[in-house]
Design a protein around this motif. Structure first.
Motif, PDB file in Angstrom:
ATOM      1  N   THR A  48       0.757  -1.155  -0.238  1.00  0.00           N
ATOM      2  CA  THR A  48       0.070  -0.057   0.111  1.00  0.00           C
ATOM      3  C   THR A  48       0.409   1.221  -0.147  1.00  0.00           C
ATOM      4  O   THR A  48       1.696   1.336   0.601  1.00  0.00           O
ATOM      5  N   GLN A  91       0.330   7.254   0.439  1.00  0.00           N
ATOM      6  CA  GLN A  91      -1.230   8.328   0.371  1.00  0.00           C
ATOM      7  C   GLN A  91      -2.795   7.609   0.231  1.00  0.00           C
ATOM      8  O   GLN A  91      -3.272   8.375   0.571  1.00  0.00           O
ATOM      9  N   ASP A  92      -2.053   5.936   0.475  1.00  0.00           N
ATOM     10  CA  ASP A  92      -3.434   4.910   0.133  1.00  0.00           C
ATOM     11  C   ASP A  92      -3.318   4.578   1.839  1.00  0.00           C
ATOM     12  O   ASP A  92      -4.992   3.454   1.896  1.00  0.00           O
ATOM     13  N   SER A 106      -4.995   3.784   5.055  1.00  0.00           N
ATOM     14  CA  SER A 106      -6.668   4.630   5.432  1.00  0.00           C
ATOM     15  C   SER A 106      -6.222   4.118   6.989  1.00  0.00           C
ATOM     16  O   SER A 106      -6.439   2.446   7.467  1.00  0.00           O
TER      17      SER A 106
END
Length: 161
Positions: free
Chosen positions: A26, A29-30, A32
């Motif tokens: 991941t 910036q992605d 979660s």
């Protein structure tokens, strides 16, 4: 099977190998984050390696966790710091999701923390560009890779009281 059919099949398979990543990660910036700073999902498809995480803890060129945190049984790690909390029992105090969030970006869990975000690429306060004294331009590369974060989490999870 004709030789050209075998060659075509091998070419197709080799093309698929290049199209598929070996271990998906991941991107910073992605990631979660939950409202309380937790990161439930691992950042890498490859499970964390506690031995690598232990090395990153003491490595002054990568994690350098030892600069701020102490672990009492790590007599091999010289000059352990006392700025951050001792990590003895970290695996009992925090879940893997909490540890992942803290290592990735501690300020989401502890806003007043001095701990750097080890897996972020933006949102810094006046980051330096190498050793030039000039402010860096974002996005900056994360301090640790997704796999290194998972390795550190795997190591911290083994630290029980």
């Amino acid at each position: 099977m004709p030789r050209h059919a075998i060659s075509a099949a091998l070419a197709l398979l080799s093309g698929l190998a290049f199209a598929m990543p070996l271990a998906a990660e991941t991107a910073p910036q992605d990631v979660s984050f939950a409202e309380d700073g937790l990161i439930e999902a691992p950042l890498s498809e490859t499970a964390g390696d506690p031995e690598n995480g232990a090395a990153i803890y003491a490595d002054k060129t990568s994690g350098n966790c030892v600069a701020c945190h102490a672990i009492s049984d790590r007599t091999d790690a010289e000059f352990q710091g006392t700025i951050g909390p001792a990590l003895d029992g970290a695996g009992d105090r925090w879940s893997e999701a909490q540890l992942r969030g803290i290592v990735a970006d501690a300020k989401r869990t502890f806003p007043d923390s001095m701990m750097p975000g080890f897996y972020k690429s933006s949102g810094y306060i006046r980051p330096g560009d190498a050793f030039t004294g000039e402010a860096g331009s974002e996005p900056l590369p994360p301090l640790l890779t997704a796999q290194q974060v998972e390795d550190v989490i795997a190591y911290l999870a083994t630290l029980k009281e």
